[in-house]
Enzyme design. Structure first.
Site, PDB file in Angstrom:
ATOM      1  N   ARG A 121       0.814  -1.230   0.000  1.00  0.00           N
ATOM      2  CA  ARG A 121       0.000   0.000   0.000  1.00  0.00           C
ATOM      3  C   ARG A 121       0.842   1.273   0.000  1.00  0.00           C
ATOM      4  NH1 ARG A 121      -3.878  -2.533   3.774  1.00  0.00           N
ATOM      5  NH2 ARG A 121      -5.393  -3.539   2.432  1.00  0.00           N
ATOM      6  N   LYS A 143       3.592  11.766 -11.973  1.00  0.00           N
ATOM      7  CA  LYS A 143       2.781  10.901 -12.851  1.00  0.00           C
ATOM      8  C   LYS A 143       3.505   9.571 -12.987  1.00  0.00           C
ATOM      9  CE  LYS A 143       0.085  14.051 -15.731  1.00  0.00           C
ATOM     10  NZ  LYS A 143      -0.145  14.601 -17.087  1.00  0.00           N
ATOM     11  N   GLU A 185      11.067  18.748 -25.080  1.00  0.00           N
ATOM     12  CA  GLU A 185      10.300  19.074 -23.865  1.00  0.00           C
ATOM     13  C   GLU A 185      10.833  20.365 -23.216  1.00  0.00           C
ATOM     14  OE1 GLU A 185       7.586  17.456 -22.779  1.00  0.00           O
ATOM     15  OE2 GLU A 185       7.678  15.424 -23.597  1.00  0.00           O
ATOM     16  N   LYS A 227       8.109  23.547 -14.326  1.00  0.00           N
ATOM     17  CA  LYS A 227       7.216  22.408 -14.076  1.00  0.00           C
ATOM     18  C   LYS A 227       6.804  22.360 -12.603  1.00  0.00           C
ATOM     19  CE  LYS A 227       5.972  17.748 -14.862  1.00  0.00           C
ATOM     20  NZ  LYS A 227       6.089  16.530 -15.613  1.00  0.00           N
ATOM     21  N   GLU A 237      -3.995  17.662 -12.377  1.00  0.00           N
ATOM     22  CA  GLU A 237      -4.512  18.096 -13.678  1.00  0.00           C
ATOM     23  C   GLU A 237      -6.019  18.317 -13.623  1.00  0.00           C
ATOM     24  OE1 GLU A 237      -2.118  16.182 -16.732  1.00  0.00           O
ATOM     25  OE2 GLU A 237      -3.767  16.415 -18.129  1.00  0.00           O
ATOM     26  N   ARG A 242      -2.178  22.271 -15.255  1.00  0.00           N
ATOM     27  CA  ARG A 242      -1.180  21.241 -15.577  1.00  0.00           C
ATOM     28  C   ARG A 242      -1.350  20.728 -17.006  1.00  0.00           C
ATOM     29  NH1 ARG A 242       1.403  16.390 -11.893  1.00  0.00           N
ATOM     30  NH2 ARG A 242       2.775  15.647 -13.546  1.00  0.00           N
ATOM     31  N   ASN A 246       0.801  19.446 -21.611  1.00  0.00           N
ATOM     32  CA  ASN A 246       0.520  18.476 -22.679  1.00  0.00           C
ATOM     33  C   ASN A 246       0.603  19.113 -24.061  1.00  0.00           C
ATOM     34  OD1 ASN A 246       0.043  16.518 -20.736  1.00  0.00           O
ATOM     35  ND2 ASN A 246      -2.116  17.077 -20.554  1.00  0.00           N
ATOM     36  N   HIS A 249       1.170  17.128 -27.232  1.00  0.00           N
ATOM     37  CA  HIS A 249       1.057  15.698 -26.912  1.00  0.00           C
ATOM     38  C   HIS A 249      -0.132  15.015 -27.597  1.00  0.00           C
ATOM     39  CE1 HIS A 249       4.193  16.660 -24.101  1.00  0.00           C
ATOM     40  NE2 HIS A 249       4.243  15.429 -23.643  1.00  0.00           N
ATOM     41  N   HIS A 253       0.711  12.171 -29.826  1.00  0.00           N
ATOM     42  CA  HIS A 253       0.230  10.828 -29.483  1.00  0.00           C
ATOM     43  C   HIS A 253      -0.248  10.103 -30.754  1.00  0.00           C
ATOM     44  CE1 HIS A 253      -1.826   7.693 -27.177  1.00  0.00           C
ATOM     45  NE2 HIS A 253      -2.822   7.840 -28.039  1.00  0.00           N
ATOM     46  N   HIS A 267       9.235   9.472 -28.263  1.00  0.00           N
ATOM     47  CA  HIS A 267       8.233  10.368 -27.671  1.00  0.00           C
ATOM     48  C   HIS A 267       8.563  11.865 -27.900  1.00  0.00           C
ATOM     49  CE1 HIS A 267       5.129  11.795 -24.982  1.00  0.00           C
ATOM     50  NE2 HIS A 267       6.032  12.463 -24.285  1.00  0.00           N
TER      51      HIS A 267
HETATM   52  N1  GLY Z   1       4.364  15.328 -18.755  1.00  0.00           N
HETATM   53  C1  GLY Z   1       3.233  16.083 -18.436  1.00  0.00           C
HETATM   54  C2  GLY Z   1       2.946  16.156 -16.977  1.00  0.00           C
HETATM   55  O1  GLY Z   1       3.760  15.731 -16.176  1.00  0.00           O
HETATM   56  O2  GLY Z   1       1.920  16.643 -16.586  1.00  0.00           O
END
Ligand code: GLY
Length: 366
Positions: A121, A143, A185, A227, A237, A242, A246, A249, A253, A267
């Site tokens: 957990r 993330k 990025e 960031k 998000e 946040r 993206n 992206h 994608h 990527h």
């Molecule tokens: N890579 C996008 C984020 O971390 O929100």
């Protein structure tokens, strides 16, 4: 040495950016080694040259490393590898007070972070990102995920690390292509909300890609600060803040899906072409001056990143690419929010985008 904080109340954590930090791991990681041990996950590429350096750095300290080396590549973000990692942790007697260390790029960081979220957990984890992409993006913000047969990153959780240790010098052994992909990025932060930083990229991008240590450190520190601020404002998000991260992206994608998430387009390269497409589409919708979009493509092209469908070697119909987008986890109520831009440094989230118009745009652009 620069320390940046991700401010999330009791889940706040420091990010340390310091050339040579890996060699000082005993000092930086000592506080996380409860039971005098750390569980290190790495991959066979990174493990072959950086693991011995981490081991040497901890030589003579009281910290024992319990190490798992995984196959390199995206395929490791699977249920099978997650099960293998959690079985290994349990067999090694992991306790909730233990800390996992992700020594690697985005794949290792995502898998380690998710394993840390669920084993017993939850236990702590620390990121030591070893690619530019992981240093400026994926190691910060919590993330974590694995892939499923339905798509990338669909199984995961928000799980913040306790500490991120960034040593820009480890990038010296990163292949040129990966360095360049990570640079996409970096550019993203300029395009989102910082025109001056995009100016900096135009002036210093080639210096960075030639591995000038000052340019690399400056870009990493700037990106991580940007960031950390956004994550501190909108960790999960929810507010749309946040989501700015993206940019490129959603288009990217579709390109990654079309190329089979393979080495044909990695990527960061897909994000680069995706950002150019987002700007191109913003021009079509009347948000952005064509000259601004052209500045974006010119810079991407000048550093050797894909800047269009053709330069990404993608020749699919617009509808086929939109179909890929519809598998994106950000689909909501039958449509997709898109990151568009009023200009460089002026990105915004558009929720009224008609996907058939996106398909026509993709058919009409090269
Ligand atoms: N890579 C996008 C984020 O971390 O929100």
């Amino acid at each position: 040495m620069t320390q940046i904080t991700v401010a999330l109340g009791e889940y706040s954590y420091p990010i340390l950016v310091q050339p040579g930090a890996l060699e000082k791991a005993a000092k930086h990681l000592g506080g996380f080694a409860s039971n005098q041990r750390l569980f290190v996950l790495t991959d066979e590429h990174v493990g072959s040259h950086l693991l011995p350096r981490l081991e040497r750095a901890l030589d003579g300290s009281v910290i024992d490393l319990v190490v798992k080396v995984l196959p390199a590549g995206e395929a490791s973000k699977s249920w099978r590898q997650l099960e293998m990692v959690t079985d290994w942790l349990l067999a090694e007697g992991v306790e909730r007070s233990d800390t996992l260390v992700a020594l690697g790029g985005g794949v290792i960081g995502d898998l380690t972070g998710f394993a840390a979220a669920i084993v017993k957990r939850g236990c702590g984890f620390v990121q030591i990102p070893t690619s530019l992409l992981a240093q400026v993006d994926s190691s910060v913000g919590g993330k974590t995920a694995i892939n499923s047969s339905a798509g990338k990153n669909l199984i995961g959780s928000f799980n913040q690390p306790r500490f991120v240790l960034i040593d820009p010098l480890v990038l010296n052994s990163l292949p040129d292509r990966e360095l360049r992909a990570g640079y996409a990025e970096v550019i993203k932060y300029g395009l989102i909300n910082d025109k001056h930083f995009f100016d900096w990229c135009e002036t210093n991008g080639s210096r960075l890609l030639a591995r000038d240590p000052d340019a690399l450190s400056e870009a990493i520190i700037h990106s991580v600060r940007a960031k950390a601020l956004i994550v501190g404002e909108d960790e999960k998000e929810l507010s749309g803040r946040r989501a700015l991260l993206n940019l490129g992206h959603t288009f990217g994608h579709a390109l990654e899906a079309e190329t089979g998430f393979s080495g044909r387009l990695v990527h960061g390269e897909a994000v680069a072409a995706g950002m150019a497409l987002a700007f191109g589409y913003s021009v079509r919708r009347g948000h952005c001056a064509a000259a601004e979009a052209e500045r974006v493509t010119t810079h991407l092209q000048s550093v050797g990143l894909p800047y269009s469908l053709a330069s990404a070697s993608v020749r699919a119909s617009g509808q086929r690419l939109v179909d890929h987008m519809m598998h994106d986890k950000k689909m909501s109520g039958g449509t997709l929010p898109f990151l568009l831009a009023n200009g460089i440094g002026q990105s915004f989230l558009a929720k009224d985008v008609d996907l058939s118009d996106v398909a026509s745009f993709l058919d009409e652009t090269d």
